[in-house]
Enzyme design. Structure first.
Site, short mmCIF file in Angstrom:
data_model
loop_
_atom_site.label_atom_id
_atom_site.label_comp_id
_atom_site.label_asym_id
_atom_site.label_seq_id
_atom_site.Cartn_x
_atom_site.Cartn_y
_atom_site.Cartn_z
N LYS A 211 0.84 -1.21 0.00
CA LYS A 211 0.00 0.00 0.00
C LYS A 211 0.87 1.26 0.00
O LYS A 211 1.63 1.50 0.94
CB LYS A 211 -0.89 0.05 1.25
CG LYS A 211 -1.82 1.27 1.21
CD LYS A 211 -2.48 1.55 2.54
CE LYS A 211 -1.96 2.79 3.23
NZ LYS A 211 -2.07 4.04 2.51
N GLU A 285 10.59 0.90 9.83
CA GLU A 285 11.54 1.97 9.51
C GLU A 285 10.82 3.28 9.80
O GLU A 285 9.88 3.65 9.09
CB GLU A 285 11.93 1.92 8.02
CG GLU A 285 12.60 0.63 7.58
CD GLU A 285 14.04 0.53 8.03
OE1 GLU A 285 14.59 1.52 8.54
OE2 GLU A 285 14.62 -0.56 7.89
N CYS A 319 13.56 11.08 6.07
CA CYS A 319 13.61 10.53 7.43
C CYS A 319 14.98 10.70 8.05
O CYS A 319 15.12 10.90 9.24
CB CYS A 319 13.23 9.06 7.39
SG CYS A 319 14.20 8.14 6.20
N GLU A 416 10.39 15.42 15.27
CA GLU A 416 10.61 15.40 13.83
C GLU A 416 9.64 16.38 13.16
O GLU A 416 8.42 16.23 13.28
CB GLU A 416 10.37 13.99 13.29
CG GLU A 416 10.72 13.86 11.83
CD GLU A 416 10.43 12.48 11.26
OE1 GLU A 416 9.34 11.95 11.52
OE2 GLU A 416 11.30 11.94 10.56
P1 NAP Z 1 2.67 7.72 8.26
O1 NAP Z 1 1.62 8.72 8.47
O2 NAP Z 1 3.12 6.89 9.40
O3 NAP Z 1 2.18 6.80 7.06
C1 NAP Z 1 2.97 5.78 6.51
C2 NAP Z 1 2.07 4.78 5.82
O4 NAP Z 1 1.25 4.12 6.80
C3 NAP Z 1 1.09 5.41 4.84
O5 NAP Z 1 0.90 4.54 3.76
C4 NAP Z 1 -0.14 5.54 5.69
O6 NAP Z 1 -1.33 5.65 4.95
C5 NAP Z 1 -0.12 4.25 6.47
N1 NAP Z 1 -0.88 4.25 7.71
C6 NAP Z 1 -1.42 5.29 8.39
N2 NAP Z 1 -2.03 4.85 9.51
C7 NAP Z 1 -1.90 3.50 9.53
C8 NAP Z 1 -2.31 2.47 10.44
N3 NAP Z 1 -2.97 2.74 11.56
N4 NAP Z 1 -1.99 1.19 10.15
C9 NAP Z 1 -1.29 0.89 9.04
N5 NAP Z 1 -0.88 1.81 8.14
C10 NAP Z 1 -1.18 3.12 8.39
O7 NAP Z 1 4.01 8.39 7.70
P2 NAP Z 1 4.10 9.42 6.51
O8 NAP Z 1 3.64 10.73 7.05
O9 NAP Z 1 3.50 8.87 5.28
O10 NAP Z 1 5.67 9.45 6.25
C11 NAP Z 1 6.55 10.23 6.94
C12 NAP Z 1 7.26 9.42 8.01
O11 NAP Z 1 7.96 8.32 7.43
C13 NAP Z 1 8.31 10.23 8.72
O12 NAP Z 1 8.20 10.04 10.10
C14 NAP Z 1 9.63 9.65 8.20
O13 NAP Z 1 10.68 9.82 9.09
C15 NAP Z 1 9.26 8.23 8.00
N6 NAP Z 1 10.18 7.57 7.06
C16 NAP Z 1 11.11 6.69 7.54
C17 NAP Z 1 12.01 6.07 6.69
C18 NAP Z 1 13.02 5.10 7.22
O14 NAP Z 1 13.60 4.37 6.42
N7 NAP Z 1 13.25 5.03 8.51
C19 NAP Z 1 11.96 6.32 5.31
C20 NAP Z 1 11.02 7.23 4.83
C21 NAP Z 1 10.13 7.84 5.73
P3 NAP Z 1 -1.85 7.15 4.56
O15 NAP Z 1 -0.79 7.75 3.73
O16 NAP Z 1 -3.05 6.93 3.81
O17 NAP Z 1 -2.07 7.86 5.86
#
Ligand code: NAP
Ligand code: MG
Length: 506
Positions: A211, A285, A319, A416
């Protein structure tokens, strides 16, 4: 070659000009570039995207649709399907069937051929994928063209190479696939995160249900078309779109064997709770708050470029961004002055323009979050410095911002922000730098800038983060593992380490 001469302007200032009167150089606008937008006229997107299940595009069972917009224009680009738990069940069944009937029965060599084909087809479609990534997510075309898409292909090439060499990857052990993998990715590197997830999973003999994030589903859906064109057996890759509840339905599905999640620490914690006690393997991650440490003996001009690259390019939507600058006191004033001057030259604007350094913030929600943090920083007493140029009228854009006088306990230092916002703190000794670097809940990535190799080894061993870059920042390679300490996650992706979560070893 023309030689420049000097002439006096009205205010008496001496300005260099060309001796050839037709070739007058206007040095005031020397750093202003003419627009150079990448054309998107030829890009073929459907108005409406179904789910990709069992090798074909199928309508969702409730027919509910969502929009994805271009954050630079706020206009809708396409509609996509919001998958329900019934749709997820179909996708998992399709992945299970493909796992049992075809994919796990193929030799590693045959699987490798398919993965190489996917890698080559990403390269063939590189230009369009880069443009779509920039339209859907707001990142500068320079970044999607030169970083995201080439790296995505590189990860597929790299893991294709492992498919028939698993016995050498784990000498003396027999590597068996895990089964059906549920994979959930964020919006900051949509196609690249897809490649980090799908390539090792397929190489090890698993099938997947992936997804993408709701604000950036389009390159994953284009990848689904590539899977069709590559003749990948039906059901090996399933792409399901939707919002948080769709992701939760994947996590909760009883027939999924492994969950790979990249996203925020907040959602990572929810997922870890719902997986507790289940048979599912998982990797998380999560977020970061990367310290970038500049010692007095660092090459200053290189460090300034490194800092700019680490936090401002890609809008700070990284990230592992170097969002906390720690600079040794003796060079602090000089470095901050150079940094502010360089920040002033950054171009914020159309993501499709090849000159753009900072594109659009990915969504309204993220735009509001960043602005909220700017207010928090000022309220906390830090001093704000911003690029003085006007922002585009439409779309979600933020100015690159530096906060000086930031304190270790300030929220802008601890949390963050995920935007083009840099906090600056100073330190006197290496030990103080290490203490400050480690003093947040995160531990994903960091940087050290110094002339001394010995200092790099000493300091990097004491920094609790998965990656430490030395005299550079944000460099990626498929052979190198990536992942976090503390609240930045568990497990590694990339390299040989990235295969472990996708195999059971006997
Ligand atoms: P997010 O809000 O946590 O969303 C990530 C993914 O999870 C999206 O596809 C989201 O869907 C989905 N999601 C949301 N709620 C969920 C739930 N309860 N159960 C399962 N899936 C769910 O993060 P984001 O805002 O998209 O991305 C930014 C974050 O990613 C930052 O914190 C960044 O640091 C982190 N990141 C980490 C890495 C690494 O390698 N460590 C790499 C890239 C990014 P929706 O989009 O539809 O809400
Ligand atoms: Mg979008």
């Amino acid at each position: 070659m023309t030689q420049s001469t000097k002439e006096k302007s009205k205010n008496g200032e001496v300005k260099p000009t060309s001796p050839n009167s037709d070739l007058k150089l206007d040095f005031d606008s020397f750093w202003e570039y003419s627009e150079a937008p990448e054309s998107s006229d030829h890009i073929q997107l459907k108005e409406k995207y179904d789910l990709f299940i069992n090798g074909e595009f199928v309508a969702g069972n409730k027919g509910r649709m969502m929009n994805t917009i271009n954050p630079a224009t706020e206009k809708t680009i396409a509609e996509f399907t919001e998958a329900t738990s019934e749709d997820i069940d179909l996708a998992v069944k399709s992945a299970r069937r493909a796992y049992e009937k075809t994919w796990s029965k193929l030799t590693g060599k045959e699987r490798g051929k398919y993965i190489y084909r996917l890698a080559r087809m990403i390269q063939e479609h590189a230009k369009d994928l880069a443009i779509i990534e920039s339209m859907d997510g707001g990142k500068p075309i320079r970044e999607s063209r030169d970083v995201d898409v080439p790296l995505a292909a590189a990860y597929f090439f790299y893991y294709a190479g492992w498919a028939d060499k698993l016995d050498y990857a784990f000498p003396g052990r027999k590597a068996e696939p895990v089964g059906v993998c549920g994979q959930i990715i964020p919006w900051n590197f949509p196609l690249l995160m897809l490649s980090w997830k799908i390539a090792p999973a397929l190489a090890a003999g698993n099938t997947v249900v992936l997804k993408p994030a709701e604000t950036t589903p389009l390159t994953a859906l284009k990848f689904a078309e590539i899977c069709q064109d590559a003749g990948l057996p039906d059901g090996v890759v399933n792409i399901v779109t939707g919002a948080g509840p769709t992701g939760a339905a994947i996590v909760d599905h009883p027939d999924v064997d492994k969950i790979a999640f990249t996203g925020s620490t907040e959602v990572g914690k929810i997922i870890q709770k719902s997986l507790a006690g289940s048979k599912k393997k998982f990797t998380l991650e999560l977020g970061g708050k990367g310290p970038n440490i500049i010692f007095e003996d660092a090459p200053i001009d290189q460090a300034v470029e490194g800092i700019i690259n680490s936090i401002f390019f890609n809008q700070g939507h990284v990230c592992c961004a170097g969002s906390r600058l720690l600079v040794q006191e003796g060079i602090a004033d000089k470095l901050i002055k150079k940094l502010k001057e360089r920040m002033e030259t950054l171009i914020v604007g159309d993501p499709l323009d090849k000159n753009t350094d900072i594109g659009a913030i990915n969504s309204k929600k993220q735009y509001e979050k960043i602005n909220e943090y700017l207010k928090i920083g000022v309220d906390e007493g830090a001093t704000i410095h911003q690029n003085s140029k006007e922002l585009p009228e439409n779309g979600y854009f933020c100015k690159p911002t530096i906060f000086t006088d930031a304190g270790q306990s300030n929220r802008i230092v601890q949390e963050e922000i995920f935007g083009p916002v840099l906090t600056i703190q100073t330190f006197r000794t290496p030990d103080e730098a290490i203490d400050k670097a480690n003093n947040t809940p995160f531990g994903l990535a960091s940087g050290i800038w110094t002339d001394k190799g010995s200092k790099i080894f000493k300091v990097s061993q004491k920094i609790r983060s998965g990656v430490v870059w030395a005299n550079t920042y944000n460099k990626f390679d498929p052979t190198s593992p990536f992942g976090g300490y503390k609240e930045s996650g568990m497990g590694r992706e990339g390299g040989l380490h990235g295969l472990y979560p996708y195999v059971n070893l006997k």
